[in-house]
Motif scaffolding. Structure first.
Motif, PDB file in Angstrom:
ATOM      1  N   ASN A  45      -1.008  -6.910 -11.355  1.00  0.00           N
ATOM      2  CA  ASN A  45      -1.707  -8.104 -11.011  1.00  0.00           C
ATOM      3  C   ASN A  45      -0.830  -9.315 -10.780  1.00  0.00           C
ATOM      4  O   ASN A  45       0.546  -9.254 -11.001  1.00  0.00           O
ATOM      5  CB  ASN A  45      -2.473  -8.569 -12.562  1.00  0.00           C
ATOM      6  N   THR A  64       0.870   1.030  -4.246  1.00  0.00           N
ATOM      7  CA  THR A  64      -0.729   1.610  -4.267  1.00  0.00           C
ATOM      8  C   THR A  64      -0.710   3.124  -4.273  1.00  0.00           C
ATOM      9  O   THR A  64      -1.360   3.558  -5.068  1.00  0.00           O
ATOM     10  CB  THR A  64      -1.460   0.800  -3.365  1.00  0.00           C
ATOM     11  N   SER A  77      -0.399  -0.344 -10.303  1.00  0.00           N
ATOM     12  CA  SER A  77      -1.079  -1.377  -9.923  1.00  0.00           C
ATOM     13  C   SER A  77      -0.500  -2.817 -10.801  1.00  0.00           C
ATOM     14  O   SER A  77      -0.412  -2.872 -11.756  1.00  0.00           O
ATOM     15  CB  SER A  77      -2.485  -1.396 -10.597  1.00  0.00           C
ATOM     16  N   GLN A 111       0.698  -1.245   0.009  1.00  0.00           N
ATOM     17  CA  GLN A 111      -0.145   0.095   0.168  1.00  0.00           C
ATOM     18  C   GLN A 111       0.932   1.251   0.194  1.00  0.00           C
ATOM     19  O   GLN A 111       0.621   2.206  -0.722  1.00  0.00           O
ATOM     20  CB  GLN A 111      -0.986  -0.050   1.119  1.00  0.00           C
TER      21      GLN A 111
END
Length: 384
Positions: free
Chosen positions: A204, A197, A202, A193
């Motif tokens: 995956n 973030t 981002s 985070q």
């Protein structure tokens, strides 16, 4: 009426299809997570496959996942790398490397715990994950300290302590390794985070493995040289079974894809709830198939921890709903504000450009000067 009934029927079928697909994703994730945990236990446990080299097993996983991730990203172009912002060398060093280091330590210690502890007891200790994430989040100021939340964390810890007290195969080394793994994993989740973030990055699971798995492999190499390489040389186990380790690594990679599908099609909270179901299934499997001892005190303590984790997930769900509601309200306010702004701009434009009345007045200077033929409209529009 028939069309409305047909529309409602089609809508209900669509909703039912989405629900069934979501349950399929949950089932696939539970199956793969279940398989990887039991498979790792089978390989590492001295009473089973008897290959007690957790660093080596983790390195095999990371090498396999790195190779497949590079192939999917660079060769087959299945997913695109992040472009806004792009992953520069400085960003990789400052953000990805710390996460990779923590991930390697988490995997190393969690796999090591399978040598000393039963599968059921490890799942009970993993119930401390919300406690670790919340505590570290408060420490890094990513979570707000609340007395109610702390009481819930204490109840989870109390339940795990009771489960540990009733454990038949309690081993202090295994408990220490698993608790360290929980701490490193919780720190990694909080740092994701903070370092990724918050910067708008981002990733995956495929791109995460593409960036993180190679540096995990590098971080594990040094302890492997000093801890396990001498033992491997002593026992002469440099020729592992390619079928066992290949299928084990493939399951680990497939688990990452299942996480991507589950979170992408449902939510991270769904995965947390599914994780609770998976833990109970693993406890039942460990007791019935592996024949691990599960005592009533184990179940009582884990039951208390389970209720605490359930309440934690419920609070998270309510917070997500409130956040979504605030987002919708903010979006509605923004749309209303833009409409008002557009209306005000039109009104200002009308004030700057008043209604043109010249067409009512003759544009012909000869006719306008001829007072006998045309009435003086300007005079009639003048105030009396």
């Amino acid at each position: 009426m028939a069309k409305e009934a047909g529309g409602e029927g089609a809508m209900s079928e669509s909703v039912l299809r989405k629900v069934l697909v979501s349950y399929c994703y949950v089932a696939v994730w539970i199956f793969l997570s279940f398989t990887v945990i039991v498979y790792n236990k089978y390989i590492l446990d001295p009473k089973m496959y008897n290959w007690p080299f957790p660093i080596s097993l983790t390195m095999v996983h990371m090498a396999f996942c790195s190779s497949l991730a590079v192939a999917l990203v660079r060769v087959f172009r299945v997913v695109d790398l992040p472009s806004s912002p792009a992953m520069t060398t400085q960003l990789y060093t400052s953000s990805v490397l710390p996460i990779g280091a923590l991930y390697s330590l988490s995997l190393w210690f969690s796999n090591s715990a399978y040598i000393y502890l039963s599968v059921s007891f490890i799942q009970m200790l993993k119930a401390l994950m919300p406690v670790a994430v919340y505590s570290i989040g408060v420490l890094f100021k990513k979570e707000t300290f609340r007395s109610s939340a702390m009481l819930n964390m204490l109840s989870i810890s109390f339940g795990v302590a009771i489960a540990a007290y009733g454990e038949a195969r309690f081993d202090l080394r295994g408990v220490a390794l698993q608790l360290a793994a929980v701490a490193f994993e919780a720190t990694r989740l909080v740092l994701i985070q903070i370092l990724l973030t918050s910067k708008g990055i981002s990733l995956n699971p495929i791109t995460s493995l593409y960036y993180v798995a190679p540096c995990c492999l590098g971080f594990l190499f040094l302890p492997w040289v000093f801890v396990e390489l001498p033992r491997l040389r002593a026992v002469g186990m440099f020729e592992p079974d390619f079928f066992v380790f290949g299928t084990n690594s493939l399951c680990a990679f497939a688990l990452n894809l299942a996480v991507f599908l589950l979170v992408g099609k449902t939510s991270a909270l769904t995965m947390n709830v599914a994780g609770v179901v998976k833990d109970w299934l693993l406890i039942a499997f460990s007791w019935s198939v592996i024949r691990d001892t599960v005592t009533p005190i184990n179940l009582f303590g884990y039951g208390i921890a389970f209720l605490g984790v359930g309440y934690y997930n419920h609070v998270k769900l309510q917070a997500l709903k409130a956040k979504e509601a605030q987002k919708k309200v903010a979006q509605a306010d923004e749309e209303a504000g833009s409409l008002l702004q557009e209306r005000d701009s039109r009104r200002r434009a009308q004030d700057r450009d008043p209604v043109i009345i010249e067409p009512l007045i003759s544009s012909d200077p000869i006719r306008s000067n001829n007072t006998n033929s045309t009435p003086n409209l300007v005079g009639s529009l003048s105030p009396a």
